[in-house]
Design an enzyme around this catalytic site. Sequence first.
Site, PDB file in Angstrom:
ATOM      1  N   TYR A 168      58.158 -30.335  41.845  1.00  0.00           N
ATOM      2  CA  TYR A 168      58.736 -31.540  42.471  1.00  0.00           C
ATOM      3  C   TYR A 168      58.260 -31.799  43.905  1.00  0.00           C
ATOM      4  CZ  TYR A 168      62.946 -28.675  43.930  1.00  0.00           C
ATOM      5  OH  TYR A 168      63.816 -27.765  44.443  1.00  0.00           O
ATOM      6  N   GLU A 169      58.550 -32.978  44.388  1.00  0.00           N
ATOM      7  CA  GLU A 169      58.014 -33.472  45.672  1.00  0.00           C
ATOM      8  C   GLU A 169      56.493 -33.464  45.685  1.00  0.00           C
ATOM      9  OE1 GLU A 169      60.288 -34.852  46.913  1.00  0.00           O
ATOM     10  OE2 GLU A 169      62.061 -33.633  46.558  1.00  0.00           O
TER      11      GLU A 169
END
Lengths: 596, 596
Positions: free
Chosen positions: B440-441
């Site tokens: 994620y990110e």
Amino acid sequence: MTTYKAPVADTLFILNDVLGYERYSNLPGFADASPDLLDAILGEAAKLAENVIHPLNQVGDHEGCVRHADGSVTTPTGFKDGYDQYREGGWMSLAIPEEFGGQGLPYTVHTAVAEYMSSANMALMMYPGLTQGAIAAILEHGSDEQKQTFVPKMAEGVWTGTMNLTEPHCGTDLGLLRTKAVPTGDGAYKISGQKIFISAGEHDMSENIIHLVLARIEGAPEGVKGISLFIVSKFKLDADGNLGERNAVSCGSLEEKMGIHGNSTCVMNYDEAEGYLIGAENGGLKAMFVMMNEARLGVGLQGLSLGEVAYQNAVAYAKERLQGRSISGAKSPDKKADPIIVHPDIRRNLMNMRAFNEAGRALILWTALKSDVAHRSDVEADKQEADDLLGLMTPIIKGVLTDKGFEHAVMAQQVFGGHGYIEEHGMSQFVRDARIAMIYEGANGIQALDLVGRKLALNGGRAVQTFFKEVGEFCEANRADENMAPFTKGLKKGLNDLQAATMWLMQNAMQKPDNAGAASTDYLHLFGLVALGYMWGRMVKTAQEKIADGSGSSIHEAKLVTGRYFMERIMPETAAHLARISAGADSMMALPEDAF
Amino acid sequence: MTTYKAPVADTLFILNDVLGYERYSNLPGFADASPDLLDAILGEAAKLAENVIHPLNQVGDHEGCVRHADGSVTTPTGFKDGYDQYREGGWMSLAIPEEFGGQGLPYTVHTAVAEYMSSANMALMMYPGLTQGAIAAILEHGSDEQKQTFVPKMAEGVWTGTMNLTEPHCGTDLGLLRTKAVPTGDGAYKISGQKIFISAGEHDMSENIIHLVLARIEGAPEGVKGISLFIVSKFKLDADGNLGERNAVSCGSLEEKMGIHGNSTCVMNYDEAEGYLIGAENGGLKAMFVMMNEARLGVGLQGLSLGEVAYQNAVAYAKERLQGRSISGAKSPDKKADPIIVHPDIRRNLMNMRAFNEAGRALILWTALKSDVAHRSDVEADKQEADDLLGLMTPIIKGVLTDKGFEHAVMAQQVFGGHGYIEEHGMSQFVRDARIAMIYEGANGIQALDLVGRKLALNGGRAVQTFFKEVGEFCEANRADENMAPFTKGLKKGLNDLQAATMWLMQNAMQKPDNAGAASTDYLHLFGLVALGYMWGRMVKTAQEKIADGSGSSIHEAKLVTGRYFMERIMPETAAHLARISAGADSMMALPEDAF
């Protein structure tokens, strides 16, 4: 949601073209599996794996096994039916000798089939997988009566088998085990104790379960010298081998695990269960290692299997998921974005997996052929050489292929981005399932010690020297061929690093054994890279011959690219392994325990 | 069953001794966190992390979050209480400016504390973690009114925040996003669409949830140029900022994930929800990147945090589990076996984790200091240099520390053998939780592209040159010191490989962009190794000075050993990265798509 397609064409390329399967037709069983028949067998196995076994994989993960109050265990929906189809198709007994109800086909054929089945559903295939190990131990160490009583039923799959080694305080160090065996005076023993992590210990798929149990006979010496192996049948057998009353062995609980939820992993309680010695008194460790070696190859295969099915699903997603544009210009300008397979970093993941899997498959089949030669040849020199190489390659296949199988399942999951983290897509299951293969049947650190501490020096290093000679000669024979030079150069560099590491160990591990332990895992992986690189050399050589004589196809063209990728991007790791090995144990061991 | 102890002494060594924290006392906020106060703050944070937050970690994994029929979500038992203690202790607002209700302390102090909290319970700490990112975006791009309305409540933690970017068909490629924003004519917008993977999207821990939502204003340009950022408050606010009626945003379902079960990962449905533009129309991507950069450092920190807590538990197990005898002779002859920490291969795992974690901690704190200088210094040259290095190091910290954090959680699990695979021991949770940080990110492949495709060439390569110069000068300055030579030699070799790779990219990526993509992940990790090696150089130098002036202790002695381990066993990987980078994109990209 996941898919699987058995790589039959690749298996056939390796067996027929690279390894020259037909040359072994003089060995027992090989004539019964001619190249034509081989094709048919693998085709049928593929259908079963793809259409019956694989669709049960996510169900198994989701439902898991359930233990009931009476100690019985129910497997996930469909597992029994899938197992029955496997069993009834005769897949259990492919390589079991005909005199015990098997088909006597090559172990190599069994191995090729087992890859597909484990890719399709690792947890389900553990039930027959453990049975194979138990059969091997009974065939090698059992009495004629034991063989006749147990093996045909197990080969048919109506009975399954287990291995009972681990206890709560004792895993790797079996010398510590406490399970007791008390002779009853009539040739039987009463077995008492607790075993943990027992795969397929209790379930609803077979009529009977044959437990092979390590225990210590009263008064036996301490440590591993006092361990014996026993057969404990879930249902006692009457004189004719018919099922009688329930034996005093039961499943106390199921472990809650990270993965392989479809397999029942049991705590098994033995409460004066009736057991029978198999093999010699206090000779349990030796008998157990027959199972263990068979199981280690099977676990290595699981590593490859999981890496392969994860790879296939990553490829499918990479072709279908539209995201971003190719850095070298739009490839699907009619769509809102390009499929992510256009991006080099996605390709890197796919090519890493592919380059490893194809060589891993070749190495496993090469080793399985050694096993067939070792067990079936009547030429003593051939048998010895094959047995040497089988023993050498066993820890490498177990350790390297499971480390990499897990790494590649993680890599495949990464290709899915956020969707890979969601259970529904099935990529998490591949990761969670693959994880155990690095641990069981001897954690990979133990495999590395087996290689460095035992296999390396065995018979004056005969096995290693045989392998080095074979690879060295391959490099030398193809050095002048300009098409082969890019491949032999990388392989030779790897072999040089491996030989330097071996020399370093010989010079530094004797006077300071910690140097061997400190080097072991790196040495295992260094050896694995060279073995896989050698497989690439062989595959590329064959592919080039095919292309040159006009019988080549896109499969062979792809081998040249993938082989080059392996040499350029994976083989260079040998140098880092050598550097670490040569660093020795000093900085690894220098911190006092209380500094941690 | 798991334990955690915050490494306060190590944080203080890095901040005070290695990085010279006191030298920054002229920056706003630093005087309020003098070395004495720093010690006290970290001590209090440690207590909260160890005694309150960590005991909730396994509960959270086991119970997960529950969505009810009305769309509300309940977090695991104890989570709200743990969060309340965190919030009431003022831990949310450490580095928020005082004018918005914060304490104005250095971001560096916040970072040190955040490591402990994420080690203790990653899933729980994501609720305040996402809030930090939302605050940063509002402070940077919000109007004065928006800042006054939202930030104080969020700093107090009575409101939390989220980032709403991803849609089912669009993750990395935000240009594809479809969520619509229709102006209502009174300054507001009606937001409609579906967002997925929204961490902390709905829960029971705060009075209100402030969603920052990327959407496309009707008639906006296609692609990323037509994206705007909106604030959507779960409860609408009246003119005084008091909570009013429910907004038309709701949690449609919770994702079933591999890990971080304690965090509610929501599908969020926007059905003409009232939203307000934040920042410029069609300037959403820029505003979003403020959140994103903050979040990327936070995620890199999670990688370290998980690697650290997993390491600590592996150490505890290795000291306690008795199995086998030391290869160099029994170490606990009074016991049935030695603790497994005596075995070199177990030590190898522990030392790998340790050598990486200590350098990772230093690198994160070094980077956090750059962030403080970039945001708080009034010397333009210092600000620019610090901002350059912050931007350069962000993808490296995110990508390298999460890849390694996961790898080390797996390594720590391996130390447990079969017990590591059983959920009860908690090692599986560390692995499953750590896995998401690589995704994620911005998945780590995207971090690598950010480094190679953007950060490397930015301002004519100014940031990279600054970094190379700093590391080169460090090597040069310490080359003649014979105590430092073993460290500077390894570091210099790594720097040379990194510079060679950089040169290769400059010469080969312009005319063939695939070469950049093909090199990116290896370049990221190569850069990471040099950055971590530089931290080891700095730490060892400081430790040697301490030992020389008589103020050294066992901590400093241990640094010398661990630093040497890093140079001998981890640094040599730079050569393999360079070899792979220099291989270029050819074999990676040559296979036609249908060959896969």
